[in-house]
Design an enzyme around this catalytic site. Sequence first.
Site, short mmCIF file in Angstrom:
data_model
loop_
_atom_site.label_atom_id
_atom_site.label_comp_id
_atom_site.label_asym_id
_atom_site.label_seq_id
_atom_site.Cartn_x
_atom_site.Cartn_y
_atom_site.Cartn_z
N HIS A 132 112.34 104.45 38.32
CA HIS A 132 113.08 104.33 37.00
C HIS A 132 112.69 105.49 35.93
O HIS A 132 111.94 105.16 34.88
CB HIS A 132 113.01 103.07 36.29
CG HIS A 132 113.92 102.62 35.35
ND1 HIS A 132 114.64 103.67 34.30
CD2 HIS A 132 114.66 101.71 35.24
CE1 HIS A 132 115.51 102.97 33.80
NE2 HIS A 132 115.63 101.75 34.15
N GLU A 181 117.12 108.64 38.52
CA GLU A 181 116.05 107.52 39.04
C GLU A 181 116.40 107.54 40.49
O GLU A 181 117.42 106.87 41.12
CB GLU A 181 116.68 106.08 38.54
CG GLU A 181 116.69 106.17 36.78
CD GLU A 181 116.96 105.05 36.42
OE1 GLU A 181 116.89 103.85 37.02
OE2 GLU A 181 117.77 105.07 35.41
#
Length: 297
Positions: A159, A264
């Site tokens: 992330h 991500e």
Amino acid sequence: MSIQETDAKVILTHPDNQNTSVTILKYGATVYSWKMDGEEQLWLSTGALLDGSKPVRGGIPLVFPVFGKDETDPQLSKLPQHGLARNSTWEFLGQTKANPPTIQFGLNKSIANPEMTKLWPEEFNLILTIELGAEFLKTAIEVENPSSFSFLKFNWLFHTYLKIADIEDTMVSNLAGMKVHDKVLKETFIDKHPVIQFQGEHDVVYEKVDDDRVVQVVRHGKPVHTVKRENLQDVVVWNPWIEKSKGMGDFQPKSGYKEMVCVEPGHVSDFIDLAPGKVWKAAQILSKDALKYQAIQ
């Protein structure tokens, strides 16, 4: 010394440049700072908590075994959003290579957050490898299924919060022609825009993107960040914009959305089913490579 370890974190410094470093919080094995020749590359909220009380807002949180909040699987649905990896204190395993300096962290059921392993009692072994190059940062994951009889079902995602100067004149390139699921519009379609531009909240999963497609963050025609992937079929691009930022207590300052974009790499559009005794490996490589335009094939 290229490695400094405290109770809470590990700092890795490049032997050829003391101004190039990466800092990893043991809680979540979260990279929350990566400086290249003194310049910070990652965005970190000024409201991020680094005391192990909650996942870090910013840097590179690790998403496992579920992306978002799953409602389909009877076990995974019990876990909080993005699973347990970012909510657990990882074990620092030490250095594996001197140059580029490389270190590893490990997590398994026995040391993971016990409140969450009660909810999701699967056996797993995770090894995170962090390699600090003079001009790149590589984060690699190995997921092992130590079971002798059952499959391990999971998602994985890095992330990654990338630091930028201004979201309104920043673009993300080389994802044109991909199938996308837009979580804001709640629609799935083929994205035919040549680049991604930002005028509002953006939360899109680009699905089954070929490994050789290099994703770049571009400003004023120059690459700011380059994201390469190994065995990570999906790319999530996210910016919360104004209203979503207001609703996240640890997102500070509220104008911070202007200075970050999440690119991500992950495997989140479907689940990985890992057979007993098998290992799944994947990685992301962050750098500032030269501009590379890849047209729709």
